[in-house]
Design a protein around this motif. Structure first.
Motif, PDB file in Angstrom:
ATOM      1  N   ILE A  14       0.836  -1.165  -0.059  1.00  0.00           N
ATOM      2  CA  ILE A  14       0.157  -0.006  -0.031  1.00  0.00           C
ATOM      3  C   ILE A  14       0.934   1.099  -0.112  1.00  0.00           C
ATOM      4  O   ILE A  14       0.562   2.191  -0.692  1.00  0.00           O
ATOM      5  N   ILE A  15       2.091   1.222   0.708  1.00  0.00           N
ATOM      6  CA  ILE A  15       2.704   2.461   0.843  1.00  0.00           C
ATOM      7  C   ILE A  15       4.020   2.747   0.053  1.00  0.00           C
ATOM      8  O   ILE A  15       4.779   3.763  -0.008  1.00  0.00           O
ATOM      9  N   LYS A  16       4.557   1.572  -0.753  1.00  0.00           N
ATOM     10  CA  LYS A  16       5.846   1.513  -1.368  1.00  0.00           C
ATOM     11  C   LYS A  16       5.816   2.504  -2.167  1.00  0.00           C
ATOM     12  O   LYS A  16       7.021   3.052  -2.464  1.00  0.00           O
ATOM     13  N   ASP A  17       4.927   2.864  -3.100  1.00  0.00           N
ATOM     14  CA  ASP A  17       5.050   3.928  -3.974  1.00  0.00           C
ATOM     15  C   ASP A  17       5.338   5.367  -3.431  1.00  0.00           C
ATOM     16  O   ASP A  17       6.021   6.018  -4.305  1.00  0.00           O
ATOM     17  N   LYS A  18       4.807   5.533  -2.266  1.00  0.00           N
ATOM     18  CA  LYS A  18       5.276   6.757  -1.724  1.00  0.00           C
ATOM     19  C   LYS A  18       6.518   6.882  -0.977  1.00  0.00           C
ATOM     20  O   LYS A  18       7.069   7.754  -0.764  1.00  0.00           O
ATOM     21  N   VAL A  19       6.880   5.384  -0.384  1.00  0.00           N
ATOM     22  CA  VAL A  19       8.111   5.493   0.337  1.00  0.00           C
ATOM     23  C   VAL A  19       9.273   5.547  -0.604  1.00  0.00           C
ATOM     24  O   VAL A  19      10.331   6.339  -0.125  1.00  0.00           O
ATOM     25  N   MET A  20       9.277   4.796  -1.505  1.00  0.00           N
ATOM     26  CA  MET A  20      10.520   4.551  -2.417  1.00  0.00           C
ATOM     27  C   MET A  20      11.356   5.906  -2.713  1.00  0.00           C
ATOM     28  O   MET A  20      12.421   5.997  -2.869  1.00  0.00           O
ATOM     29  N   PRO A  21      10.532   6.952  -3.619  1.00  0.00           N
ATOM     30  CA  PRO A  21      10.952   8.043  -3.612  1.00  0.00           C
ATOM     31  C   PRO A  21      11.717   8.650  -2.467  1.00  0.00           C
ATOM     32  O   PRO A  21      12.895   9.503  -2.772  1.00  0.00           O
ATOM     33  N   GLN A  22      11.162   8.622  -1.401  1.00  0.00           N
ATOM     34  CA  GLN A  22      11.836   9.335  -0.368  1.00  0.00           C
ATOM     35  C   GLN A  22      12.952   8.752   0.289  1.00  0.00           C
ATOM     36  O   GLN A  22      13.679   9.330   0.581  1.00  0.00           O
ATOM     37  N   ILE A  23      12.890   7.331  -0.018  1.00  0.00           N
ATOM     38  CA  ILE A  23      14.117   6.796   0.492  1.00  0.00           C
ATOM     39  C   ILE A  23      15.551   7.165  -0.395  1.00  0.00           C
ATOM     40  O   ILE A  23      16.365   7.254  -0.032  1.00  0.00           O
ATOM     41  N   GLU A  24      14.936   7.118  -1.608  1.00  0.00           N
ATOM     42  CA  GLU A  24      16.179   7.472  -2.815  1.00  0.00           C
ATOM     43  C   GLU A  24      16.581   9.094  -2.336  1.00  0.00           C
ATOM     44  O   GLU A  24      17.841   9.206  -2.443  1.00  0.00           O
ATOM     45  N   GLN A  25      15.615  10.046  -2.111  1.00  0.00           N
ATOM     46  CA  GLN A  25      15.915  11.218  -1.760  1.00  0.00           C
ATOM     47  C   GLN A  25      16.786  11.155  -0.405  1.00  0.00           C
ATOM     48  O   GLN A  25      17.900  12.202  -0.091  1.00  0.00           O
ATOM     49  N   LEU A  26      16.424  10.228   0.630  1.00  0.00           N
ATOM     50  CA  LEU A  26      17.296  10.220   1.801  1.00  0.00           C
ATOM     51  C   LEU A  26      18.574   9.823   1.507  1.00  0.00           C
ATOM     52  O   LEU A  26      19.494  10.440   2.226  1.00  0.00           O
ATOM     53  N   PHE A  27      18.812   9.048   0.633  1.00  0.00           N
ATOM     54  CA  PHE A  27      20.383   8.599   0.338  1.00  0.00           C
ATOM     55  C   PHE A  27      21.024   9.744  -0.500  1.00  0.00           C
ATOM     56  O   PHE A  27      22.232   9.955  -0.242  1.00  0.00           O
ATOM     57  N   GLU A  28      20.349  10.612  -1.206  1.00  0.00           N
ATOM     58  CA  GLU A  28      20.874  11.485  -1.806  1.00  0.00           C
ATOM     59  C   GLU A  28      21.245  12.510  -0.753  1.00  0.00           C
ATOM     60  O   GLU A  28      22.434  13.126  -1.139  1.00  0.00           O
ATOM     61  N   ARG A  29      20.482  12.819  -0.030  1.00  0.00           N
ATOM     62  CA  ARG A  29      20.902  13.797   1.163  1.00  0.00           C
ATOM     63  C   ARG A  29      21.831  13.532   2.292  1.00  0.00           C
ATOM     64  O   ARG A  29      22.076  14.186   2.937  1.00  0.00           O
ATOM     65  N   SER A  30      21.506  12.136   2.591  1.00  0.00           N
ATOM     66  CA  SER A  30      22.470  11.403   3.534  1.00  0.00           C
ATOM     67  C   SER A  30      22.052  12.121   4.906  1.00  0.00           C
ATOM     68  O   SER A  30      22.864  12.070   5.786  1.00  0.00           O
ATOM     69  N   ASN A  31      20.833  12.488   5.149  1.00  0.00           N
ATOM     70  CA  ASN A  31      20.375  13.037   6.295  1.00  0.00           C
ATOM     71  C   ASN A  31      19.643  11.854   7.286  1.00  0.00           C
ATOM     72  O   ASN A  31      18.342  11.664   7.377  1.00  0.00           O
ATOM     73  N   PHE A  32      20.328  10.714   7.333  1.00  0.00           N
ATOM     74  CA  PHE A  32      19.993   9.497   8.250  1.00  0.00           C
ATOM     75  C   PHE A  32      19.385   9.840   9.699  1.00  0.00           C
ATOM     76  O   PHE A  32      18.785   8.797  10.041  1.00  0.00           O
ATOM     77  N   ILE A  33      20.156  10.788  10.374  1.00  0.00           N
ATOM     78  CA  ILE A  33      20.003  10.915  11.847  1.00  0.00           C
ATOM     79  C   ILE A  33      19.137  12.152  11.843  1.00  0.00           C
ATOM     80  O   ILE A  33      19.439  13.237  11.547  1.00  0.00           O
ATOM     81  N   LEU A  34      17.789  11.913  12.532  1.00  0.00           N
ATOM     82  CA  LEU A  34      17.099  13.043  12.932  1.00  0.00           C
ATOM     83  C   LEU A  34      16.769  13.899  11.466  1.00  0.00           C
ATOM     84  O   LEU A  34      16.675  15.128  11.929  1.00  0.00           O
ATOM     85  N   GLY A  35      16.425  13.152  10.675  1.00  0.00           N
ATOM     86  CA  GLY A  35      15.856  14.169   9.420  1.00  0.00           C
ATOM     87  C   GLY A  35      14.696  14.785   9.432  1.00  0.00           C
ATOM     88  O   GLY A  35      13.881  14.302  10.351  1.00  0.00           O
ATOM     89  N   ASP A  36      14.287  15.320   8.416  1.00  0.00           N
ATOM     90  CA  ASP A  36      12.993  15.660   8.408  1.00  0.00           C
ATOM     91  C   ASP A  36      11.748  15.261   8.698  1.00  0.00           C
ATOM     92  O   ASP A  36      10.796  15.407   9.238  1.00  0.00           O
ATOM     93  N   ALA A  37      11.923  13.893   8.277  1.00  0.00           N
ATOM     94  CA  ALA A  37      10.787  13.001   8.364  1.00  0.00           C
ATOM     95  C   ALA A  37      10.523  12.471   9.702  1.00  0.00           C
ATOM     96  O   ALA A  37       9.317  12.312  10.146  1.00  0.00           O
ATOM     97  N   VAL A  38      11.332  12.590  10.597  1.00  0.00           N
ATOM     98  CA  VAL A  38      11.329  12.320  12.211  1.00  0.00           C
ATOM     99  C   VAL A  38      10.322  13.316  12.749  1.00  0.00           C
ATOM    100  O   VAL A  38       9.236  12.926  13.199  1.00  0.00           O
ATOM    101  N   GLY A  39      10.387  14.638  12.556  1.00  0.00           N
ATOM    102  CA  GLY A  39       9.680  15.680  12.883  1.00  0.00           C
ATOM    103  C   GLY A  39       8.334  15.679  12.369  1.00  0.00           C
ATOM    104  O   GLY A  39       7.179  15.863  13.118  1.00  0.00           O
ATOM    105  N   GLU A  40       8.215  15.284  11.210  1.00  0.00           N
ATOM    106  CA  GLU A  40       6.875  15.191  10.430  1.00  0.00           C
ATOM    107  C   GLU A  40       6.037  13.949  11.091  1.00  0.00           C
ATOM    108  O   GLU A  40       4.731  14.016  11.239  1.00  0.00           O
TER     109      GLU A  40
END
Length: 374
Positions: A14-40
């Motif tokens: 159900i969620i993978k189509d929304k999750v996968m682009p965000q994971i790719e962006q996460l690796f591009e930005r490399s904000n693995f610790i306390l990134g924006d998604a944590v606060g969201e």
């Protein structure tokens, strides 16, 4: 037919189509610790739980540990927990308060902390301690009577730490789990009603002082790099897990509603027969509780023969929990015996329940159980 106890892959689809682009962006930005998604995710969860604050942490046990540390660090502390909870409840709190005294409280017919027993224990012991913490555990997706528990806490000047790890979205008199006490801990283990793709947890509170301490405790005592104000630890929620959790948040109410519909069918409240076998006793929902049915435990006198019967029909099952805390070698010194908790632990079997069970699968489980003869 094979009936799975849970179906986590269905959630992923159900969620993978929304999750996968965000994971790719996460690796591009490399904000693995306390990134924006944590606060969201924290913002979404605090709103869902009707709390002022939410702090994402590394797992449910750490959530309990940090919640306790944020509450108190006194040495003369009494902690009261249910006798039938999962062992992580006591382990997490014990890590925060290694010198505290623990008393186990027996359960009632709905598997929740017996509040009559709690009141007696508090009355007999409160004066011997500078502080007391009551830890209601909302087991199996049901809730403890929090109105009465909070009255007891107020009467005897006790702190309240809710262990809501199995009750994401459950309510008592319309108020969500995790919003009653001084602080609450949630596990976000993959199999929970709201689960990550690994270990994760979150702590909720309406107290600003607790919140400010929590954000330091999870991050080596710091909110500013290289400025460490208290002794903290490394208990942060991964950005990767926060991405997955925030994409599951919009579905949690529908998934909980699906669980309630399955129980409705198990109980024979619809057009179908449901489970109708005098050898199998169904759980009770406490008056005032809107449950989320994290697991669905039934009770039988001969558990081995019943689980063999389920195996023969391809129905997966679980045990929650076969060993009470006071039976574990490291906790045999704790006050007991807690008669009802011990009795239930030898009789309970958890049936399959997850949001993606079909009507055919539910009917199959009911039919198989109705054929059980002991």
């Amino acid at each position: 037919m094979k009936i799975a106890f849970n179906n986590l892959n269905a959630q992923w689809q159900i969620i993978k189509d929304k999750v996968m682009p965000q994971i790719e962006q996460l690796f591009e930005r490399s904000n693995f610790i306390l990134g924006d998604a944590v606060g969201e995710f924290e913002d979404m969860f605090k709103s869902y739980s009707e709390c002022e604050y939410a702090v994402g942490v590394s797992n449910g046990t750490d959530a309990l540990k940090l919640a306790t540390q944020a509450l108190t660090e006194r040495y003369s502390t009494l902690v009261l927990i249910p006798a039938n909870t999962f062992v992580a409840t006591i382990i997490g709190i014990e890590q925060a308060l290694p010198r505290a005294d623990f008393i186990l409280v027996d359960c009632d017919d709905s598997f929740q902390m017996n509040l009559d027993d709690l009141h007696k224990i508090i009355k007999a012991n409160r004066n011997f301690y500078s502080e007391a913490i009551i830890v209601p555990v909302h087991l199996y997706g049901y809730m403890c009577n929090m109105n009465r528990l909070m009255d007891i806490a107020d009467e005897y000047d006790c702190l309240v730490l809710e262990d809501a790890s199995q009750a994401h979205g459950a309510q008592w008199d319309g108020q969500p789990a995790g919003s009653f006490g001084d602080v609450a801990a949630f596990s976000l283990y993959p199999g929970k009603n709201l689960g990550a793709a690994g270990d994760a947890g979150i702590v909720t509170t309406n107290r600003q002082d607790i919140y400010e301490k929590l954000i330091r405790l999870r991050n080596v005592g710091s909110v500013e790099k290289y400025v460490h104000e208290i002794r903290g630890g490394n208990h942060r929620l991964d950005t990767l897990q926060a991405i997955i959790l925030k994409e599951k948040m919009p579905y949690i109410e529908d998934w909980n509603a699906s669980r309630r519909l399955i129980v409705h069918s198990y109980q024979g409240c619809g057009s179908d027969r449901g489970i109708d076998n005098e050898l199998v006793r169904l759980p009770m929902t406490p008056d005032g509780c809107c449950p989320v049915h994290h697991v669905y435990p039934v009770m039988v006198d001969d558990r081995e023969s019943f689980t063999n019967h389920l195996d023969e029909h391809g129905i997966q099952w679980g045990l929650h929990y076969p060993t009470c805390i006071e039976e574990m070698p490291m906790y045999k010194h704790l006050i007991g015996p807690n008669k009802q908790a011990l009795e239930f632990s030898s009789q309970m079997v958890s049936l399959p329940i997850h949001p993606f069970m079909s009507e055919e699968e539910v009917a199959y489980v009911c039919d198989a159980i109705n054929k059980y003869k002991g």
